[in-house]
Design an enzyme around this catalytic site. Structure first.
Site: not given
Length: 502
Positions: A77, A11-13, A343, A341, A184
Site C-alpha cells: 500500500k 483474539g482477532g488481530t 488507523t 485512514e 467467558v
C-alpha cells in the site's frame, strides 16, 4: 519482580497483536501471557489496511514479508486515493502518500507552491505531482526498490484480516503464549474492584494479575464489568454502519487504497492478491442499510449478483479510561475512529507499546496508568480531528449528509486553528508544531488533505506570479520522480516473487 500473569480476553488481530508484542518484549521477564478466545464468536475481519507503523511491528517481531504476506493474501500500500470528495475544478481526486526519503527533494516544492497559491498566485497546487509513492501507485508498482536504491520508502499493507489473525496466533503460541478456548460468562472481582478472574461457562476460572479487554464492541471487561464510560464521537463523525462486498481481482493488482465518496458516506476499494475488498461506510441517520447496499452494488456492477453482502454497525468513540484498575482496553473495546485512514491497527500498536513502556517504567504496577491514559486520549483526539477535517472541508452538496458535514461546527479548538491557519494563508507547519500535533499526522499529510480538496482561492481570483513565486519547475520535479520510479517494479511481479520465497 514477582511472577505476573497477563490474561487477554479476545483474539482477532488486536488480541494476537497484543499477545505478540508483550511476549516478545517480556520474553526475559517472569511474565506469563494467556489469551482466552471464544470458539463461538467470530471476528469482524474487514479492517484490511494499515499505516507504515505495521511494518515496524513485523520488523520488531522478526517476521519477514515473505513469511506473512503470501499467507495473508497481502499486497503493498503506497497510500490512499480520495475520489469525489471535492467538487472544485481540477481537484476531483488526490492521493495521500506515505512520505519517504526521496520526497525530501520534491516536497519543499509542494509546500512552497501550496503556500503561494493560498496567496492567490497561479502556481500548481495539487499534491499529486510531487511525491514518489503517488507515482508508484499510479503505475501499479510496489514500493520495494532495487537493492542499490539509497533511500528508504515508507509503505503500508493490505491484507485479509481473518488470515492475519490466524497467522499472529501461531507466532504468539510459538513465543509461549497460552491459548485458551472458552466462553467467558462472568467476572469475579477483588474487594477493591480489580478483576480477579474470568469465569467460564463450565464454571472454571482463569485468574490473572492484569487483564486485557479485546472483546470488541461488547467491551465486556472495561465497559460492562468495570463501568468505564464511553465518549461518543457522533457529533462530528456521523458514520455508524458499513456494508461489505468482495469482487474479483483483475490482471493488474493496484498498490493503493481507494476511498470514494458516495451519497451518504464513502466506499473503500482494497486490493488483495485473491480478491478486492469493497465496503460502504455510511450514516444510518441519512440512509438505511438496504439503500446503502443497493448503492454499493450498483457502483460495483453487482446489482443482480447473488454475492452476499455483510452488514456491520460501528460504535464510534472511545472509552473515558484506556487503563482502569488492572484492566487495559485494546482494539474495538477501547474505541473506534471510522476506517477512513486505516488507523485501527495503528492505535492497537500504539496502545500496547504505551502500556509496555508504562508498565515497565512503573515497576510492573499501575502507577503510570495516568500517563498512558493521557497519551492515548491525545492520540485519539489528533486522529479524530484529522478524520473530521475530511468531512468538514468537503464541497459536495448533492445530499443533506454532505451539506450537514460541511456546515458542522462541532470542531475542537485544535482543528479550528489548523483550518484557520490554512485559509488565512499562514504557515501551516508552524501551527502544527505549535500545537505539537505533527507527531500524529505530519505537515505533509495536512497539506495533502487541504490542497487535495482544492482549498484555495477561486481560479478567477488567481494572478500570475513573479520569479520568486515560480521558483520551482514542475517538469523538473516530475522528471526526478519518474527517474526514481525506474528503480521499482510491477506490483504483481513483486508479490509473485514473495510467494516463491515463502
Amino acid at each position: 519482580m514477582n511472577k505476573k500473569r497477563i490474561v487477554i480476553l479476545g483474539g482477532g488481530t488486536a488480541g494476537w497483536m497484543a499477545a505478540n508484542l508483550m511476549a516478545k518484549s517480556w520474553q526475559d521477564q517472569p511474565i506469563e501471557i494467556a489469551l482466552v478466545e471464544s470458539p463461538d464468536i467470530g471476528i469482524i475481519g474487514v479492517g484490511e489496511g494499515s499505516t507504515p507503523q505495521f511494518k515496524g511491528f513485523m520488523d520488531f517481531m522478526g517476521i519477514s514479508e515473505a513469511q506473512w504476506m503470501p499467507a495473508c493474501n497481502a499486497t503493498y500500500k503506497n497510500g490512499i486515493r480520495f475520489i469525489d470528495w471535492s467538487t472544485r475544478p481540477g481537484f476531483s481526486s488526490y492521493f495521500h502518500p506515505f512520505p519517504s526519503q526521496p520526497d525530501d527533494y520534491s516536497a519543499p516544492a509542494f509546500f512552497h507552491n501550496s503556500f503561494v497559491r493560498r496567496k492567490a498566485i497561479d502556481v500548481a497546487g495539487h499534491p499529486d505531482p510531487f511525491f514518489l509513492t503517488t507515482y508508484l501507485a499510479e503505475q501499479a508498482k510496489a514500493p520495494i526498490a532495487a537493492h542499490h536504491f539509497p533511500f528508504e520508502i515508507n509503505y503500508g499493507y493490505h491484507f485479509d484480516a481473518g488470515k492475519l489473525g490466524l497467522f499472529l496466533a501461531q507466532t504468539a503460541r510459538d513465543l509461549g503464549v497460552e491459548h485458551i478456548q472458552a466462553n467467558v460468562s462472568d467476572v469475579r472481582k477483588h474487594t477493591n474492584g480489580d478483576i480477579a478472574a474470568l469465569v467460564c461457562e463450565q464454571g472454571t476460572e482463569i485468574t490473572g494479575d492484569v487483564f486485557i479487554d479485546c472483546s470488541g464492541f461488547r467491551s465486556l471487561l472495561m465497559q460492562q464489568h468495570l463501568d468505564v464510560g464511553f465518549e461518543s464521537f457522533a457529533n462530528n463523525l456521523f458514520n455508524d454502519a458499513a456494508v461489505v462486498l468482495p469482487t474479483e481481482q483483475g490482471d493488474v493488482i493496484s498498490s493503493e487504497t481507494q476511498s470514494i465518496a458516495r451519497k451518504f458516506g464513502w466506499s473503500w476499494h482494497i486490493p488483495l492478491t485473491n480478491r478486492i475488498g469493497n465496503g460502504y461506510v455510511y450514516s444510518r441517520r441519512y440512509c438505511d442499510p438496504d439503500k446503502a447496499e443497493t448503492e454499493l452494488r450498483t457502483a460495483l456492477g453487482l446489482l443482480d449478483s447473488d454475492v452476499e453482502a455483510r452488514h456491520l454497525t460501528m460504535k464510534v468513540g472511545q472509552v473515558k479510561k484506556h487503563w482502569h484498575k488492572n484492566c487495559l482496553a485494546i482494539g474495538l473495546s477501547q474505541g473506534f475512529i471510522e476506517p477512513l485512514e486505516a488507523t485501527a491497527l495503528h492505535i492497537v500498536q500504539e496502545t500496547v507499546q504505551s502500556f509496555i513502556e508504562c508498565y515497565q517504567d512503573g515497576e510492573f504496577t499501575d502507577k503510570l496508568k495516568t500517563r498512558h491514559n493521557q497519551s492515548l486520549d491525545a492520540r485519539y483526539q489528533a486522529i479524530r480531528d484529522y478524520i473530521v477535517a475530511h468531512y468538514r472541508v468537503n464541497s459536495r452538496a448533492d445530499t443533506q449528509y454532505w451539506r450537514d458535514n460541511a456546515n458542522n461546527n462541532q470542531l475542537s479548538r485544535s482543528l479550528y486553528d489548523v483550518l484557520q491557519t490554512w485559509v488565512s494563508g499562514k504557515n501551516l507547519s508552524d501551527e502544527l508544531h505549535r500545537q505539537d500535533i505533527d507527531k500524529y499526522y505530519p505537515s505533509v499529510s495536512w497539506h495533502c488533505l487541504l490542497a487535495g480538496y482544492g482549498i484555495y482561492p477561486e481560479q478567477s481570483q488567481l494572478i500570475a506570479g513573479n520569479e520568486a513565486a515560480n521558483k520551482y519547475d514542475l517538469s523538473q520535479v516530475q522528471d526526478y520522480i519518474a527517474r526514481c520510479g525506474l528503480n521499482f517494479e510491477d506490483h504483481r511481479a513483486q508479490l509473485e516473487r514473495l510467494a516463491q520465497m515463502r
